[in-house]
Design a protein around this motif. Structure first.
Motif, PDB file in Angstrom:
ATOM      1  N   ARG A 197      68.851  68.455 -46.291  1.00 29.55           N
ATOM      2  CA  ARG A 197      68.456  67.052 -46.411  1.00 29.55           C
ATOM      3  C   ARG A 197      69.545  66.250 -47.115  1.00 29.55           C
ATOM      4  N   ALA A 198      70.181  66.871 -48.099  1.00 28.17           N
ATOM      5  CA  ALA A 198      71.274  66.189 -48.797  1.00 28.17           C
ATOM      6  C   ALA A 198      72.427  65.901 -47.847  1.00 28.17           C
ATOM      7  N   PHE A 199      72.695  66.830 -46.920  1.00 30.16           N
ATOM      8  CA  PHE A 199      73.776  66.601 -45.947  1.00 30.16           C
ATOM      9  C   PHE A 199      73.454  65.412 -45.051  1.00 30.16           C
ATOM     10  N   PHE A 200      72.218  65.353 -44.536  1.00 27.01           N
ATOM     11  CA  PHE A 200      71.809  64.220 -43.716  1.00 27.01           C
ATOM     12  C   PHE A 200      71.902  62.921 -44.518  1.00 27.01           C
ATOM     13  N   ALA A 201      71.457  62.972 -45.778  1.00 33.00           N
ATOM     14  CA  ALA A 201      71.492  61.780 -46.626  1.00 33.00           C
ATOM     15  C   ALA A 201      72.931  61.330 -46.869  1.00 33.00           C
ATOM     16  N   PHE A 202      73.841  62.285 -47.071  1.00 37.80           N
ATOM     17  CA  PHE A 202      75.243  61.941 -47.324  1.00 37.80           C
ATOM     18  C   PHE A 202      75.870  61.280 -46.098  1.00 37.80           C
ATOM     19  N   VAL A 203      75.669  61.874 -44.931  1.00 34.63           N
ATOM     20  CA  VAL A 203      76.252  61.313 -43.710  1.00 34.63           C
ATOM     21  C   VAL A 203      75.715  59.905 -43.455  1.00 34.63           C
ATOM     22  N   ALA A 204      74.402  59.728 -43.573  1.00 33.97           N
ATOM     23  CA  ALA A 204      73.801  58.410 -43.354  1.00 33.97           C
ATOM     24  C   ALA A 204      74.275  57.404 -44.393  1.00 33.97           C
ATOM     25  N   ALA A 205      74.367  57.823 -45.653  1.00 35.02           N
ATOM     26  CA  ALA A 205      74.828  56.921 -46.714  1.00 35.02           C
ATOM     27  C   ALA A 205      76.274  56.490 -46.471  1.00 35.02           C
ATOM     28  N   LEU A 206      77.108  57.419 -46.045  1.00 31.21           N
ATOM     29  CA  LEU A 206      78.514  57.091 -45.788  1.00 31.21           C
ATOM     30  C   LEU A 206      78.637  56.130 -44.607  1.00 31.21           C
ATOM     31  N   VAL A 207      77.900  56.414 -43.528  1.00 24.22           N
ATOM     32  CA  VAL A 207      77.954  55.537 -42.359  1.00 24.22           C
ATOM     33  C   VAL A 207      77.433  54.146 -42.702  1.00 24.22           C
ATOM     34  N   GLY A 208      76.292  54.078 -43.398  1.00 26.44           N
ATOM     35  CA  GLY A 208      75.735  52.787 -43.773  1.00 26.44           C
ATOM     36  C   GLY A 208      76.660  51.987 -44.671  1.00 26.44           C
ATOM     37  N   THR A 209      77.302  52.664 -45.622  1.00 23.46           N
ATOM     38  CA  THR A 209      78.233  51.983 -46.521  1.00 23.46           C
ATOM     39  C   THR A 209      79.450  51.469 -45.772  1.00 23.46           C
ATOM     40  N   TRP A 210      79.949  52.260 -44.830  1.00 26.19           N
ATOM     41  CA  TRP A 210      81.111  51.842 -44.053  1.00 26.19           C
ATOM     42  C   TRP A 210      80.789  50.654 -43.159  1.00 26.19           C
ATOM     43  N   VAL A 211      79.590  50.655 -42.569  1.00 25.81           N
ATOM     44  CA  VAL A 211      79.193  49.504 -41.754  1.00 25.81           C
ATOM     45  C   VAL A 211      79.118  48.250 -42.618  1.00 25.81           C
ATOM     46  N   PHE A 212      78.593  48.382 -43.820  1.00 22.60           N
ATOM     47  CA  PHE A 212      78.533  47.249 -44.747  1.00 22.60           C
ATOM     48  C   PHE A 212      79.933  46.753 -45.089  1.00 22.60           C
ATOM     49  N   VAL A 213      80.851  47.674 -45.403  1.00 19.17           N
ATOM     50  CA  VAL A 213      82.228  47.283 -45.712  1.00 19.17           C
ATOM     51  C   VAL A 213      82.876  46.605 -44.512  1.00 19.17           C
ATOM     52  N   PHE A 214      82.580  47.112 -43.308  1.00 18.54           N
ATOM     53  CA  PHE A 214      83.100  46.491 -42.079  1.00 18.54           C
ATOM     54  C   PHE A 214      82.638  45.040 -41.981  1.00 18.54           C
ATOM     55  N   PHE A 215      81.383  44.802 -42.339  1.00 16.95           N
ATOM     56  CA  PHE A 215      80.855  43.435 -42.303  1.00 16.95           C
ATOM     57  C   PHE A 215      81.580  42.533 -43.290  1.00 16.95           C
ATOM     58  N   ILE A 216      81.660  42.980 -44.545  1.00 17.91           N
ATOM     59  CA  ILE A 216      82.194  42.085 -45.577  1.00 17.91           C
ATOM     60  C   ILE A 216      83.695  41.851 -45.408  1.00 17.91           C
ATOM     61  N   GLN A 217      84.405  42.787 -44.765  1.00 19.27           N
ATOM     62  CA  GLN A 217      85.828  42.566 -44.533  1.00 19.27           C
ATOM     63  C   GLN A 217      86.075  41.475 -43.503  1.00 19.27           C
ATOM     64  N   ARG A 218      85.044  41.146 -42.750  1.00 19.53           N
ATOM     65  CA  ARG A 218      85.173  40.127 -41.715  1.00 19.53           C
ATOM     66  C   ARG A 218      84.488  38.821 -42.078  1.00 19.53           C
ATOM     67  N   ILE A 219      83.985  38.742 -43.296  1.00 17.38           N
ATOM     68  CA  ILE A 219      83.408  37.486 -43.770  1.00 17.38           C
ATOM     69  C   ILE A 219      84.542  36.584 -44.245  1.00 17.38           C
ATOM     70  N   GLN A 220      84.614  35.388 -43.669  1.00 21.91           N
ATOM     71  CA  GLN A 220      85.691  34.477 -44.041  1.00 21.91           C
ATOM     72  C   GLN A 220      85.477  33.905 -45.435  1.00 21.91           C
ATOM     73  N   PHE A 221      84.230  33.549 -45.731  1.00 23.62           N
ATOM     74  CA  PHE A 221      83.918  32.942 -47.023  1.00 23.62           C
ATOM     75  C   PHE A 221      83.320  34.016 -47.926  1.00 23.62           C
ATOM     76  N   LYS A 222      84.179  34.717 -48.674  1.00 22.40           N
ATOM     77  CA  LYS A 222      83.734  35.837 -49.501  1.00 22.40           C
ATOM     78  C   LYS A 222      83.334  35.367 -50.894  1.00 22.40           C
ATOM     79  N   ASP A 223      82.268  34.582 -50.935  1.00 20.56           N
ATOM     80  CA  ASP A 223      81.746  34.133 -52.220  1.00 20.56           C
ATOM     81  C   ASP A 223      81.186  35.326 -52.985  1.00 20.56           C
TER      82      ASP A 223
END
Length: 334
Positions: A109-135
């Motif tokens: 379960r920890a392995f599944f949680a780690f993979v999902a957490a890493l993917v979710g965090t990377w998707v979030f970082v992908f979003f914020i790197q493309r935000i023009q107005f980074k307030d």
């Protein structure tokens, strides 16, 4: 000498409360009983009280350092496993483990949680790197909305496949079920925090931006992935044992930064101590407020963390405007 006084005070206070917490509970465990080798008290002490304390300390240290790393790498003081979709993604990973590998061990379960957490965090970082107005407020708001989407998907799947009750243990953080033999995975926090300390300077450089990192010869994407992997692994190891506990990675690094600065290597010890102390105090409050019953630590931290978050928000906004005004006056004088 003065700058170490706070660190020493935190360590002493943590040590005193740690010893005290071992003797707080419904079943009486006393120092006299342990000294006189009371079999029942020793059994409770070794099977429940000591594992609980160790899990609390690892949770406080781990989640605080995970928040510190994410704030540095994302260049925003309001990013954390809570506002960066890491915790909600780890919960979704646990649900996947329950659906596809219902007989999986805690490590599975920890392995599944780690993979999902890493993917979710990377998707979030992908979003914020493309935000023009980074307030300073816009970025965590995006993370909160993204986390809500993931929680919605998790709830939908849990209801659809009748897994709501099975998943409930990981939706609200608590230490009441921590016993010997079912929590040791949280010890992964220790080597991960050591890795964070060893690569602290690299995280600081990457936190200055892509161009700055490349000019110094630091591989930006590699260090960013490595740092987020550490934060995701810490979060997964904590969530799979004690469930979701919010605000630790958001509040603790900001409080420590007020008197210690922003460099990871210079603040990592104070952040670890204050994080462990913060979680321990909240856990003790949860055990004594309606004794002999116990409140989930997520409830205590949620209340205290919300108040501190609002105060930090106003503080950051106030000093941010002041810094802008000073910079404007300086440029006008030139």
């Amino acid at each position: 000498m003065k700058k170490y006084s706070v660190t020493v005070a935190l360590a002493l206070f943590l040590a005193v409360l740690s010893v005290s917490s071992l003797f707080i509970g419904v079943i009486d465990v006393s120092l006299a009983g342990l000294l006189y080798a009371d079999a029942l008290q020793w059994q409770i002490f070794l099977a429940s009280r000591l594992p609980r304390l160790l899990a609390i300390l690892c949770t406080g240290v781990g989640m605080s350092i995970a928040g510190l790393i994410m704030q540095q790498l994302c260049m925003n003081k309001f990013i954390s496993p809570t506002t960066g979709a890491t915790i909600s993604s780890a919960q979704l990973g646990i649900l996947f483990a329950l659906l596809f590998m219902p007989h999986s061990t805690l490590w599975g379960r920890a392995f599944f949680a780690f993979v999902a957490a890493l993917v979710g965090t990377w998707v979030f970082v992908f979003f914020i790197q493309r935000i023009q107005f980074k307030d300073v407020i816009m970025v965590p708001l995006v993370g909160i909305m993204f986390s809500d989407i993931i929680r919605g998907v998790t709830s939908f799947l849990a209801y659809k496949f009748d897994m709501t009750q099975s998943l409930s243990s990981w939706l609200v953080g608590h230490f009441s079920l921590v016993i010997r033999g079912k929590y040791e995975i949280v010890y992964l926090v220790v080597p991960l925090v050591i890795l964070a300390y060893l690569f602290a300077n690299h995280f600081n450089i990457v936190g200055m931006g892509r161009d700055f990192s490349q000019n110094l010869g630091v591989p930006y994407n590699v260090v960013l992935f490595f740092g987020l992997s550490i934060a995701a692994a810490i979060t997964a190891s904590v969530v799979v044992v004690v469930g979701s506990i919010s605000y630790i990675g958001l509040i603790v690094p900001n409080v420590v930064a007020l008197y210690k600065g922003d460099r990871i290597r210079g603040t990592i010890f104070d952040t670890s101590l204050f994080g462990a102390l913060f979680v321990l105090v909240c856990d003790i409050l949860g055990r004594i407020i309606i004794f002999p019953y116990e409140l989930p630590i997520e409830l205590i931290i949620g209340i205290i963390g919300s108040v501190l978050f609002i105060l930090l928000l106003f503080y950051r906004l106030k000093h941010g405007r002041r810094a802008i005004r000073l910079e404007k006056k300086r440029s006008d004088s030139l």
